[in-house]
Scaffold this motif. Sequence first.
Motif, PDB file in Angstrom:
ATOM      1  N   MET A 148       0.665  -1.387  -0.021  1.00 38.54           N
ATOM      2  CA  MET A 148       0.122  -0.106  -0.060  1.00 38.54           C
ATOM      3  C   MET A 148       0.949   1.278   0.309  1.00 38.54           C
ATOM      4  N   LEU A 149       0.497   2.307  -0.391  1.00 42.96           N
ATOM      5  CA  LEU A 149       1.198   3.561  -0.946  1.00 42.96           C
ATOM      6  C   LEU A 149       1.110   4.510   0.267  1.00 42.96           C
ATOM      7  N   PHE A 150       2.237   4.735   1.020  1.00 40.82           N
ATOM      8  CA  PHE A 150       2.225   5.734   2.199  1.00 40.82           C
ATOM      9  C   PHE A 150       2.688   7.360   1.484  1.00 40.82           C
ATOM     10  N   GLY A 151       3.229   6.967   0.269  1.00 47.08           N
ATOM     11  CA  GLY A 151       3.523   8.314  -0.226  1.00 47.08           C
ATOM     12  C   GLY A 151       3.475   8.003  -1.808  1.00 47.08           C
ATOM     13  N   GLU A 152       4.530   8.630  -2.678  1.00 46.18           N
ATOM     14  CA  GLU A 152       4.204   8.381  -4.063  1.00 46.18           C
ATOM     15  C   GLU A 152       4.519   6.930  -4.417  1.00 46.18           C
ATOM     16  N   ALA A 153       3.962   6.449  -5.466  1.00 47.05           N
ATOM     17  CA  ALA A 153       4.189   5.109  -5.996  1.00 47.05           C
ATOM     18  C   ALA A 153       5.500   5.311  -6.715  1.00 47.05           C
ATOM     19  N   ASP A 154       6.556   4.053  -6.242  1.00 50.83           N
ATOM     20  CA  ASP A 154       7.687   4.032  -7.017  1.00 50.83           C
ATOM     21  C   ASP A 154       8.003   2.840  -7.639  1.00 50.83           C
ATOM     22  N   PRO A 155       7.598   2.660  -9.044  1.00 48.76           N
ATOM     23  CA  PRO A 155       7.808   1.214  -9.801  1.00 48.76           C
ATOM     24  C   PRO A 155       9.148   0.457  -9.414  1.00 48.76           C
ATOM     25  N   GLU A 156      10.166   1.561  -9.101  1.00 50.27           N
ATOM     26  CA  GLU A 156      11.513   0.838  -9.080  1.00 50.27           C
ATOM     27  C   GLU A 156      11.542  -0.070  -7.704  1.00 50.27           C
ATOM     28  N   GLU A 157      10.700   0.009  -6.715  1.00 51.42           N
ATOM     29  CA  GLU A 157      10.854  -0.658  -5.864  1.00 51.42           C
ATOM     30  C   GLU A 157      10.202  -1.991  -5.698  1.00 51.42           C
ATOM     31  N   PRO A 158      10.874  -3.034  -5.069  1.00 49.00           N
ATOM     32  CA  PRO A 158      10.632  -4.305  -5.300  1.00 49.00           C
ATOM     33  C   PRO A 158       9.157  -4.887  -4.711  1.00 49.00           C
ATOM     34  N   PHE A 159       8.604  -3.967  -4.182  1.00 50.90           N
ATOM     35  CA  PHE A 159       6.962  -4.237  -3.811  1.00 50.90           C
ATOM     36  C   PHE A 159       6.063  -4.076  -4.693  1.00 50.90           C
ATOM     37  N   TYR A 160       6.582  -3.361  -5.799  1.00 47.98           N
ATOM     38  CA  TYR A 160       5.401  -2.947  -6.621  1.00 47.98           C
ATOM     39  C   TYR A 160       5.899  -3.190  -8.165  1.00 47.98           C
ATOM     40  N   SER A 161       5.213  -4.231  -8.640  1.00 52.66           N
ATOM     41  CA  SER A 161       5.456  -4.655 -10.040  1.00 52.66           C
ATOM     42  C   SER A 161       4.319  -4.141 -10.761  1.00 52.66           C
ATOM     43  N   PRO A 162       4.488  -2.977 -11.701  1.00 49.35           N
ATOM     44  CA  PRO A 162       3.078  -2.438 -12.142  1.00 49.35           C
ATOM     45  C   PRO A 162       2.633  -3.467 -13.159  1.00 49.35           C
ATOM     46  N   ALA A 163       3.294  -4.283 -13.673  1.00 52.32           N
ATOM     47  CA  ALA A 163       2.505  -5.351 -14.561  1.00 52.32           C
ATOM     48  C   ALA A 163       1.447  -6.119 -13.823  1.00 52.32           C
ATOM     49  N   VAL A 164       1.692  -6.591 -12.738  1.00 51.71           N
ATOM     50  CA  VAL A 164       0.660  -7.444 -12.134  1.00 51.71           C
ATOM     51  C   VAL A 164       0.194  -6.808 -10.733  1.00 51.71           C
ATOM     52  N   ASP A 165       0.705  -6.020 -10.253  1.00 46.14           N
ATOM     53  CA  ASP A 165       0.282  -5.129  -8.933  1.00 46.14           C
ATOM     54  C   ASP A 165      -0.510  -3.918  -9.189  1.00 46.14           C
TER      55      ASP A 165
END
Length: 210
Positions: A148-165
């Motif tokens: 869940m995003l406490f701040g800005e989304a950061d697709p570079e971070e390992p927790f957030y894979s834009p293709a599936v998440d």
Amino acid sequence: MKRSLDDHAARFDQAADSYDEDGSPEYRAAAALVIEHAAPEPDDVVLDLGTGTGAIALALADDAGAVIGRDISEGMLEQAREKAAERGLESVTFDEGRFREPNVSGDRSVDVVVSNFAMHHLDDDAKREAIETIADLEPRRFVLGDVMLFGEADPEEPFYSPAVDDPATVGVLADALTDVGFALTAVEPVHEQVGVLVAERSEPTEDERA
Ligand SMILES: C[S@@+](CC[C@H](N)C(=O)[O-])C[C@H]1O[C@@H](n2cnc3c(N)ncnc32)[C@H](O)[C@@H]1O
């Protein structure tokens, strides 16, 4: 939703055998917080949505009266069932069920709902529908650990894979929870993109009003 339910199920079917070997420190921290905040009473029925291989459901088995694990991946559910059998746990059951159709009999009361690292696969509208479905079960507590995003989304971070998440902001989740009558009683940030929310019922149910 960025992928269909069938796509997500197939992806987790493939990962099921090795799923328990992975897991970031943040995933483990969130899981530990979900287990701590669930805090079921000995007679409580706990529903674990997106139970996967049963990490949360199995950890709560000794403290609750019964635990119901639901998931869309038969491969993940099979791993969970094997672990329950190895531990001789008969109070935990694992079956197909999804956030918006949890496959819980209408005459079964659910006291605590938990979910860890699963709801971020739904888009925000579907998350809202899932939260409405959870509220309809009238648990006294819902503990959500997730990306869940406490701040800005950061697709570079390992927790957030834009293709599936498709993680929501904490604000979107908080609004959805309060709109269905929960009060947010704890917010536990684990990482800028991982956290645990504790929601408790703040309004009497229809049964309680009657
Ligand atoms: C990353 S795993 C987390 C499993 C477990 N909760 C844990 O903490 O280890 C995500 C799980 O959510 C399940 N899932 C994805 N979308 C779902 C949906 N709409 N309804 C139910 N389960 C879903 C997947 O099949 C997968 O087992």
